[in-house]
Design an enzyme around this catalytic site. Structure first.
Site, short mmCIF file in Angstrom:
data_model
loop_
_atom_site.label_atom_id
_atom_site.label_comp_id
_atom_site.label_asym_id
_atom_site.label_seq_id
_atom_site.Cartn_x
_atom_site.Cartn_y
_atom_site.Cartn_z
N ASP A 1 0.82 -1.20 0.00
CA ASP A 1 0.00 0.00 0.00
C ASP A 1 0.86 1.26 0.00
OD1 ASP A 1 -2.36 -1.49 0.17
OD2 ASP A 1 -2.24 -1.56 2.35
N HIS A 2 0.28 2.33 -0.47
CA HIS A 2 0.89 3.66 -0.49
C HIS A 2 1.47 4.01 0.89
CE1 HIS A 2 0.25 8.09 -0.04
NE2 HIS A 2 0.82 8.12 -1.23
#
Length: 177
Positions: free
Chosen positions: A42-43
């Site tokens: 994820d970011h």
């Protein structure tokens, strides 16, 4: 070719971003041409991302049938009790079904690079570090599992995928493995 990359916080696991304003992507790190991520982070997660130009290898690394263990160091808000740890070990019920059992243990705060921005520190709320090993990879699974047992994730760092580890690789750096 297999590349180990230490993905910094806030970087997307793709080479382009069409959002406005554009966010940092893998394109900014001088990776060899023709490689693509074998899996995702994820970011707002950090750590090991494997990239390859070999589709069969990417499949072996990411397909749950091959059960490549993924090891995470997770800073959680709260004090992990025996019941929460046991629930993670048995598998947690999520809205998309129960997870597979995870290996989990409490660890001392690891020696990590500073995160930018830093994790918010609150004197009145304890935090702890866990090592969590999964053999599946659902969307935001670690965060959802820890939240389900009352321990929201503050920081998430993947340190290994199967036999491949960070091994001192600094954020934004990569090496052939």
């Amino acid at each position: 070719m297999l590349i180990a990359f230490n993905k910094p916080y806030g970087v997307l696991c793709q080479f382009t971003d069409r959002s406005a304003p554009p966010r940092p992507t893998l394109a900014g790190f001088g990776l060899p041409p023709g490689v693509y991520p074998a899996g995702r982070l994820d970011h707002d997660s950090e750590g090991l991302l494997l990239l390859t130009d070999d589709g069969a290898l990417a499949h072996r690394l990411t397909d749950p049938r091959h059960k490549q263990p993924k090891t995470y160091w997770v800073q959680v808000e709260g004090e992990p009790g025996a019941a929460a740890l046991q629930a993670l070990r048995q598998g947690v019920a999520l809205n998309d079904g129960p997870t597979r059992p995870a290996d989990v243990r409490r660890i001392e705060p690891p020696e990590l690079w500073p995160r930018d921005p830093p994790v918010r520190f609150r004197k009145t709320v304890p935090d702890a570090w866990l090592e969590l090993v999964l053999r599946e990879g659902r969307n935001r699974q670690v965060r959802r599992m820890t939240a389900a047992v009352g321990l929201p994730t503050l920081r998430l760092v993947r340190v290994a995928i199967g036999p491949h580890g960070l091994d001192g690789l600094q954020p934004g750096r990569w090496r052939k493995t």
